[in-house]
Scaffold this active site. Structure first.
Site, PDB file in Angstrom:
ATOM      1  N   LYS A  68       0.840  -1.200   0.000  1.00 11.88           N
ATOM      2  CA  LYS A  68       0.000   0.000   0.000  1.00 11.88           C
ATOM      3  C   LYS A  68       0.877   1.254   0.000  1.00 11.88           C
ATOM      4  CE  LYS A  68      -4.176  -2.058   1.883  1.00 11.88           C
ATOM      5  NZ  LYS A  68      -3.705  -3.385   2.338  1.00 11.88           N
ATOM      6  N   SER A 118     -12.248  -1.582   2.137  1.00 11.81           N
ATOM      7  CA  SER A 118     -13.388  -2.413   2.543  1.00 11.81           C
ATOM      8  C   SER A 118     -13.928  -2.121   3.938  1.00 11.81           C
ATOM      9  CB  SER A 118     -12.968  -3.886   2.485  1.00 11.81           C
ATOM     10  OG  SER A 118     -11.879  -4.128   3.361  1.00 11.81           O
ATOM     11  N   ALA A 173     -14.325 -12.979   6.583  1.00 18.27           N
ATOM     12  CA  ALA A 173     -14.020 -12.386   7.887  1.00 18.27           C
ATOM     13  C   ALA A 173     -14.555 -10.956   8.029  1.00 18.27           C
ATOM     14  CB  ALA A 173     -12.515 -12.406   8.137  1.00 18.27           C
TER      15      ALA A 173
HETATM   16  O1  O7M Z   1      -9.826 -11.903   4.253  1.00 17.36           O
HETATM   17  P1  O7M Z   1      -9.167 -11.061   5.342  1.00 17.36           P
HETATM   18  O2  O7M Z   1     -10.101 -10.064   5.905  1.00 17.36           O
HETATM   19  O3  O7M Z   1      -8.473 -11.894   6.367  1.00 17.36           O
HETATM   20  O4  O7M Z   1      -7.993 -10.264   4.633  1.00 17.36           O
HETATM   21  C1  O7M Z   1      -8.239  -9.275   3.699  1.00 17.36           C
HETATM   22  C2  O7M Z   1      -6.959  -8.865   3.016  1.00 17.36           C
HETATM   23  O5  O7M Z   1      -7.262  -7.856   2.074  1.00 17.36           O
HETATM   24  C3  O7M Z   1      -5.919  -8.291   3.965  1.00 17.36           C
HETATM   25  O6  O7M Z   1      -4.654  -8.707   3.491  1.00 17.36           O
HETATM   26  C4  O7M Z   1      -6.066  -6.793   3.819  1.00 17.36           C
HETATM   27  O7  O7M Z   1      -4.853  -6.100   3.968  1.00 17.36           O
HETATM   28  C5  O7M Z   1      -6.538  -6.661   2.371  1.00 17.36           C
HETATM   29  N1  O7M Z   1      -7.403  -5.496   2.120  1.00 17.36           N
HETATM   30  C6  O7M Z   1      -8.571  -5.302   2.822  1.00 17.36           C
HETATM   31  O8  O7M Z   1      -8.961  -6.117   3.643  1.00 17.36           O
HETATM   32  N2  O7M Z   1      -9.300  -4.174   2.579  1.00 17.36           N
HETATM   33  C7  O7M Z   1      -8.953  -3.241   1.669  1.00 17.36           C
HETATM   34  O9  O7M Z   1      -9.676  -2.276   1.487  1.00 17.36           O
HETATM   35  C8  O7M Z   1      -7.791  -3.433   0.928  1.00 17.36           C
HETATM   36  C9  O7M Z   1      -7.052  -4.596   1.120  1.00 17.36           C
HETATM   37  C10 O7M Z   1      -6.008  -4.859   0.194  1.00 17.36           C
HETATM   38  O10 O7M Z   1      -5.684  -5.939  -0.218  1.00 17.36           O
HETATM   39  O11 O7M Z   1      -5.448  -3.803  -0.304  1.00 17.36           O
HETATM   40  C11 O7M Z   1      -4.526  -3.956  -1.281  1.00 17.36           C
END
Ligand code: O7M
Length: 213
Positions: A68, A118, A173
């Site tokens: 990021k 998200s 999750a």
């Molecule tokens: O399925 P989870 O919730 O255990 O993990 C979600 C993954 O997506 C985790 O690695 C977060 O860093 C990433 N992510 C989000 O959850 N929300 C966002 O808005 C953006 C990301 C992401 O991947 O950004 C690149």
């Protein structure tokens, strides 16, 4: 741009946010047949070693480094160069920092741009600028990140980015159902805990990929 190296077969990007190398490698061994790419970010890299990026290449899937990136162009570019040197096939870059940053990163790496996030707090700032960020992504990136937790926003962002790849986190999750993001126009669902914290990660990944397909 050269041809895309992220190909859709299962529709899943596996997110590795655990703390140990052993757990990460174990989950990849169990589930790599059912995912199309592996995403690795700060929790795993900082708890292990940046060499984990190269080590994950043994699973023969594109490696997306979720850093990021959100610094000035000079530093952002340096971060992307280091990620590529470590074995990253893609780097995730923030779009809210502006087009000069995104452009600098795109000169040295294949990038995905975070258009919208998200979690609930995303609505405080980034949501209102997401469509403008998508326009920047269209110029410089291979795809965008858009929230599975708000499928309606994926539909809007899909219109804005045309045929760019949309990768979408927030599944299981964080509350979104498997398949919701895909139905709204995403190409890949990013899934972490829903797989690596499942009682049977292999079965979970297999089931999720069937449902998404
Ligand atoms: O399925 P989870 O919730 O255990 O993990 C979600 C993954 O997506 C985790 O690695 C977060 O860093 C990433 N992510 C989000 O959850 N929300 C966002 O808005 C953006 C990301 C992401 O991947 O950004 C690149």
């Amino acid at each position: 741009m050269a041809s895309k190296i992220l190909k859709r077969e299962n529709g899943i990007i596996l997110a590795l946010d655990m703390e140990t190398r052993e757990k990460a490698l174990e989950i990849c061994r169990e589930t790599s047949d059912f995912v199309d790419a592996i995403k690795v970010g700060y929790p795993l890299i900082l708890n292990t070693d940046p060499a984990i990026i190269g080590e994950l290449k043994q699973f023969k899937k594109p490696i997306i480094t979720d850093l990021k990136v959100a610094d000035i162009p000079f530093v952002s570019k340096r971060i992307c160069e280091a990620a590529v040197k470590s074995g990253a096939d893609y780097v995730i870059v923030h779009g809210f920092v502006g087009s000069d940053v995104v452009k600098a990163c795109s000169g040295v790496a294949r990038i995905f741009v975070v258009a919208e996030m998200s979690h609930a707090g995303a609505e405080e700032f980034i949501t209102k600028d997401a469509l403008m960020i998508a326009d920047i992504a269209r110029e410089y990136a291979e795809g965008i990140v858009a929230p599975a937790t708000r499928p309606q926003r994926i539909k809007e962002l899909r219109k804005a980015v045309g045929d760019l790849i949309i990768i979408s986190p927030g599944v299981k999750a964080q509350g979104a159902n498997i398949g919701d993001a895909t139905m709204a126009g995403a190409d890949f669902e990013i899934i972490g805990r829903g797989i690596y914290e499942a009682t049977n990660p292999k079965k979970a990944a297999e089931e999720f990929s069937k449902r998404i397909r």
